[in-house]
Design a protein around this motif. Structure first.
Motif, PDB file in Angstrom:
ATOM      1  N   THR A  49       0.825  -1.192   0.000  1.00 26.95           N
ATOM      2  CA  THR A  49       0.000   0.000   0.000  1.00 26.95           C
ATOM      3  C   THR A  49       0.863   1.247   0.000  1.00 26.95           C
ATOM      4  OG1 THR A  49      -1.795  -1.107   1.188  1.00 26.95           O
ATOM      5  CG2 THR A  49      -1.750   1.293   1.265  1.00 26.95           C
TER       6      THR A  49
ATOM      7  N   GLN B 236       0.057   4.932   0.653  1.00 27.20           N
ATOM      8  CA  GLN B 236      -0.985   5.820   1.121  1.00 27.20           C
ATOM      9  C   GLN B 236      -0.598   7.252   0.803  1.00 27.20           C
ATOM     10  OE1 GLN B 236      -3.888   4.638   2.486  1.00 27.20           O
ATOM     11  NE2 GLN B 236      -4.610   6.748   2.348  1.00 27.20           N
TER      12      GLN B 236
ATOM     13  N   GLY C 194      -7.383   3.743   4.260  1.00 24.56           N
ATOM     14  CA  GLY C 194      -6.934   2.359   4.106  1.00 24.56           C
ATOM     15  C   GLY C 194      -6.379   1.758   5.386  1.00 24.56           C
TER      16      GLY C 194
ATOM     17  N   ASN D  54      -2.932   0.453  -4.004  1.00 25.91           N
ATOM     18  CA  ASN D  54      -2.723  -0.851  -3.381  1.00 25.91           C
ATOM     19  C   ASN D  54      -2.315  -1.863  -4.451  1.00 25.91           C
ATOM     20  OD1 ASN D  54      -3.838  -0.362  -0.526  1.00 25.91           O
ATOM     21  ND2 ASN D  54      -5.480   0.384  -1.858  1.00 25.91           N
TER      22      ASN D  54
END
Lengths: 251, 789
Positions: B472, B474, B582, B616
């Motif tokens: 991930t 972010q 997330g 992601n």
């Protein structure tokens, strides 16, 4: 076993008449009066009294468990009786501190015990010199004094042997040399021939008595061997924790 | 008296020399371990201090001089490679007087970077698209050891231009390099209001916990050594006491005898001390590799100060002399010999009370729950385990006696009977020889089982197993507090631009091992109800007064289908709402695999025009796939992440790596303490044989077979060893199970094969050492020993 802190001596017990040696003109050197000593619940001495004169050889006899070794240990300041008094040379012995009694054993007494009690790590010569070393004598003079005894006791050539390398008789003679090297006033011997054959035993006793008489050393020896008793001037018997005497002293 | 004492030490024959050597070895081991523990403490201080410059630019570090020094632009960040943390610092000097970080001679310019030796090696051995491509420019040199906490530290200092860093978020000009290590969490004081609110990925600190671990390790290892020393001093005790009695007979005072004993002990201690220093310096390099703090040390950091050396050099012989005098006080040596030993009173049953109390206390917390506060929990567990450890040592003699009495009652063999009677007669002595082993086995069992359980828990602690391989990046962040980990979010961060996402997605999808890419598009104002899977109760909404709506982005259902670990779309939907934060938000600790997200009304054709909240990447979990994807994401300058692109698997690996280091430490404890316990047993056997030379010889003379005597010797040592080992291991498992239930909230996990192999191997070695004393038995019970001495 020894009692490091002892209170005042108790009163003399009723019964058990003190016996003094019948040797006029010779000073008393050791006197024990009405000694009582127990080990746990087991009484070893029940009012034992004994007087030893200077220069004499006294044999202490008795059956096994009668208290004869305990009596010897009390006389030598090894054990402190619970009651009674022990006098040495006009000085009360049983009330002395452990250090003072150790000093007496080092400087004025000698010892020969049944198993020799030599220090295993030291040579024979060093074992003999040990009392002098403990007194603070320098190594050189101490060793010289020790060596002088080897010839006298027939131990020539054994100076560097360890105790494990000596025969029973040889070890006992080394122990005798150690007992005499300091010129003691009293020599205490507990079954000195107990673990020896008759020939070795006779040799040890010949040397012991000769050395004692030569130096005027008083000897108190515990034995059950009649042949050893024969060397003594006088014999006493310990029975049930009390001392009785047998008739007849040697001239 | 001292010369006489020295004479006795060196002239005692083979037996005395053997005793001296064994005692010197025992003391040497103890001194070596003590010196290592002291040096490790010093190394920990150095290790900790070397983290200071990582905190440069932090708001809690005082600002440097306001004038006279050209500022250095400073941008701290973090990176991850294969679960390992990389401390990354981007710098740009504005003048010749700009401060220079430690370990390098001058600031790197644009297109240059300095790396720690460990990272430089990784850069050389790893394909560039998995690591080196993240760092612009070339390797200009390595960072010196003096700037690195550990030889394994991964650190990089990258040169940039001032203009670049001036426009990079979380960059700050500094005029000095920090020399302060801040605690974690950071203190509230703001020494530099214009500084960064930032926690380095490798922050140092935690000295208190490290000291506790070092203390436990030192105790677990030193205890068996101290017992070994005490047992070795009993060698040839009868012969020494015979000697002391002879001396007392001819007039030695108690003080003189004490001085002789002290001289003997001091000689052995002095020899042992010299050996101990030798052991320490010989083992410094391998010891430095032991992860006492989860990382190896530089061997040069295992240093001893002059006060340390003097304290040990003087303290050990003095302690030995004092111990010898104290030991003699317990034994009355009269001219007639040692005071007749009476059979010691048997240990009583009350001795098991502390052990049961400790287990009961732990059980209480299991049933009723542990205290709410962290200090309360620490106090509860510390008292439980302390009670259990003390209880094992107190109960040991009683347990030994009970086992021995049972053995004596039921056996019909003479060898077993003799052994059992001896054990029952003096169970304290028998247990003493193995008590160090009890401590080591218990501590190690608890540590290994707890670590294994924690490792098992970590796999699904923060997510599902499927989510561990999702990488991930972010980009955006709601209002969040900064937290630990590589970089942090500082307040809010805006979504990234829309356009670069498409080509980046195509690049990511082209990596072998990448299974899907899910781009979370920004849709300001879109939210997921707070009651949806309870996300709002966690306070991730705009206000934290209750189940509040959760900020959401939009995802393409076609993309979501390629990343099934993050949930699914409702039937017929083309787009769905997805938490904007997330794993930095509501998805942390949640298994999203079975979640069906709410449908979003944004047309799929419009998605590519929206900004990017997060990217992601679903991978197969292999290192090449994860690291290539991570490199691509880090190099995507359009999407500066609020934290390093990472997987849940990275978190698990980091936690497990630390746990595995502690497990390695536990294995070291067993490997060291078990053989020492074996040596203690051997010394105890030898001492016992010497004491019983005559009776054993007479037994042989009267027809007892040597095998019978061997059985006696073996049982006297093996029975306490095995009984105590069983109790210690069983208690360790019981305590670990209760701890797993109450503190880890997880079922106990069985330790790996390595634990069983090491424990069984150590016990077998100890039994082998016992067997090694049989030739001694044969030699000293020969017929010649039964002669009058």
């Amino acid at each position: 076993m020894d009692r490091p802190h002892r209170g005042p001596a108790g009163p003399a017990l009723a019964g058990g008449t003190p016996v003094t040696a019948d040797r006029t003109g010779t000073a008393k050197i050791i006197e024990a009066r009405d000694l009582v000593k127990s080990f746990g619940e087991t009484p070893a001495l029940r009012g034992a009294s004994l007087t030893v004169r200077q220069g004499e050889i006294v044999a202490v006899m008795g059956p096994s468990g009668s208290g004869k070794s305990t009596l010897l240990h009390c006389l030598a300041g090894i054990l402190v009786p619970e009651q009674g008094e022990v006098w040495f040379g006009g000085q009360r012995l049983d009330t002395l501190s452990d250090d003072r009694r150790s000093a007496l054993r080092r400087d004025r007494f000698g010892f020969v015990f049944q198993s020799g009690q030599l220090v295993p790590e030291l040579t024979a010569e060093e074992n003999v010199a040990l009392p002098l070393l403990l007194s603070g004598t320098r190594r050189g003079p101490a060793m010289r004094a020790a060596r002088d005894w080897f010839g006298a006791l027939g131990l020539d050539g054994l100076e560097q042997r360890r105790s494990g390398e000596l025969s029973g008789g040889q070890a006992q003679r080394v122990a005798l040399a150690r007992g005499l090297v300091g010129g003691p006033e009293v020599l205490f011997a507990d079954e000195p021939t107990g673990s020896l054959d008759s020939v070795s035993g006779e040799l040890v006793m010949d040397l012991l008595t000769a050395a004692a008489r030569e130096h005027g050393t008083t000897v108190v020896l515990v034995t059950h061997d009649a042949r050893v008793v024969a060397y003594a001037d006088r014999e006493v018997v310990v029975r049930d924790g009390k001392v009785t005497t047998l008739a007849g002293t040697r001239p | 008296m001292i010369p006489l004492g020295l004479r006795l030490v060196i002239s005692g024959g083979r037996e005395a020399v053997t005793r001296l050597v064994i005692l010197a070895i025992a003391v040497g081991l103890g001194v070596g371990l003590l010196l290592t523990a002291v040096a490790a403490t010093n190394a920990v201080s150095t290790w900790n201090a070397r983290h200071a410059w990582f905190w440069t630019g932090n708001t809690s570090v005082a600002a440097g001089p306001a004038a006279g020094v050209a500022p250095l632009w400073w941008h701290p960040a973090g990176d991850i490679f294969h679960g390992q943390t990389i401390s990354r610092f981007e710098v740009a000097a504005t003048g010749a007087s700009s401060p220079v970080p430690p370990g390098i001679t001058h600031d790197p310019g644009p297109g240059q970077y300095y790396a720690s030796p460990a990272l430089a090696a990784l850069l050389r051995s790893t394909p560039a698209d998995q690591l080196a491509n993240r760092y612009p420019g070339r390797l200009a040199g390595t960072i010196g050891d003096a700037a690195l906490p550990s030889p394994a530290s991964l650190v990089i200092i990258i040169g940039r231009t001032p203009a670049q860093l001036a426009h990079t978020p979380d960059s700050v000009p500094v005029t000095s390099i920090s020399t302060t290590v801040l605690g974690v969490p950071q203190p509230p004081a703001e020494a530099n209001p214009r500084g960064l609110t930032y926690t380095p990925p490798d922050p140092g600190g935690g000295a208190g916990a490290t000291d506790l671990i070092l203390s436990v390790v030192a105790l677990a290892i030193l205890a068996p050594v101290l017992i070994f020393i005490a047992t070795a001093t009993r060698l040839s005790a009868a012969r020494r006491e015979e000697r002391f009695a002879a001396m007392r007979l001819v007039g030695a005072t108690r003080r003189q005898v004490s001085l002789l004993a002290a001289t003997e002990s001091t000689v052995a201690a002095a020899l042992g001390m010299a050996a101990g220093f030798g052991i320490f310096f010989l083992l410094r390099v391998p010891v430095a590799g032991i992860p006492f703090i989860g990382q190896p040390f530089f061997p040069a950091e295992l240093t001893l100060s002059l006060p340390d050396i003097l304290a040990v050099a003087i303290g050990v012989p003095v302690a030995a002399a004092v111990a010898a005098r104290l030991a003699l006080r317990r034994v009355h040596i009269s001219p007639l010999g040692v005071a007749r030993r009476q059979t010691p009173s048997p240990p009583r049953a009350w001795r098991v009370v502390p052990l049961l109390a400790g287990l009961a206390e732990l059980g209480f917390w299991t049933i009723h729950g542990h205290p709410a506060s962290i200090p309360g929990q620490i106090e509860a567990f510390e008292s439980s385990f302390a009670l259990i450890i003390a209880g094992l040592l107190i109960a040991g003699p009683w347990l030994t006696m009970v086992a021995a009495r049972g053995m004596a009652r039921w056996t019909s063999g003479p060898g077993t009977l003799i052994a059992a009677r001896r054990l029952a007669d003096d169970p304290r002595a028998a247990f003493r020889a193995v008590s160090g082993l009890v401590l080591a086995l218990f501590i190690t069992t608890v540590a290994v089982v707890a670590i294994t359980t924690q490792d098992a828990k970590n796999v699904t602690r923060w997510s599902s197993a499927a989510e561990t391989d999702v990488l991930t990046d972010q980009v955006s962040a709601s209002n969040q507090e900064p937290g630990p980990g590589p970089g942090s979010s500082r307040g809010t961060a805006a979504p990234g631009p829309a356009a670069p996402a498409a080509p980046l997605t195509a690049q990511l999808s082209g990596i072998s091992g990448v299974q899907g890419v899910l781009v979370v598009r920004a849709d300001p104002g879109l939210t997921i109800p707070g009651t949806f899977h309870g996300f709002g109760a966690l306070g991730f909404g705009a206000d934290q007064g209750g189940p509040s709506p959760v900020p959401a982005g939009v995802v393409s259902c076609a993309q979501l289908a390629t990343v099934p670990a993050l949930g699914r779309c409702p039937a017929g939907a083309t787009a769905a709402a997805f938490p904007a934060d997330g794993f930095n938000g509501p998805l942390f600790g949640v298994d999203a695999t079975t979640i069906t997200w709410p449908a979003a009304t944004v047309p799929a054709t419009r998605l590519d025009t929206l900004g990017v909240d997060a990217i992601n990447v679903a991978t197969d979990g292999t290192e090449p796939a994860v690291e290539q994807a991570r490199t691509l994401l880090e190099n995507a300058s359009a999407y500066p992440g609020v934290s390093t692109p990472s997987t849940i698997g990275d978190l698990v690996a980091k936690d497990n790596s630390k746990n595995n280091d502690y497990q390695q430490l536990a294995n070291v404890v067993i490997l060291i303490s078990l053989p020492i316990a074996g040596c203690t047993l051997a010394a105890g056997i030898a001492a016992g044989l010497a004491d019983r030379k005559r009776p054993f010889s007479l037994l042989r003379l009267t027809g007892a077979r040597l095998a019978t005597l061997r059985r006696v010797v073996a049982l006297e040592s093996a029975v306490p060893l095995l009984a105590v080992a069983a109790v210690a291991i069983g208690t360790g498992f019981a305590a670990a199970a209760e701890y797993a239930s109450v503190a880890q909230h997880y079922s106990i996990a069985a330790p790996g094969v390595a634990y069983y192999l090491i424990t069984a191997g150590g016990i077998l070695v100890s039994l082998g050492i016992i067997a090694a004393t049989f030739p001694l038995l044969t030699r000293i019970t020969g017929p010649e020993v039964a002669r009058n001495e």
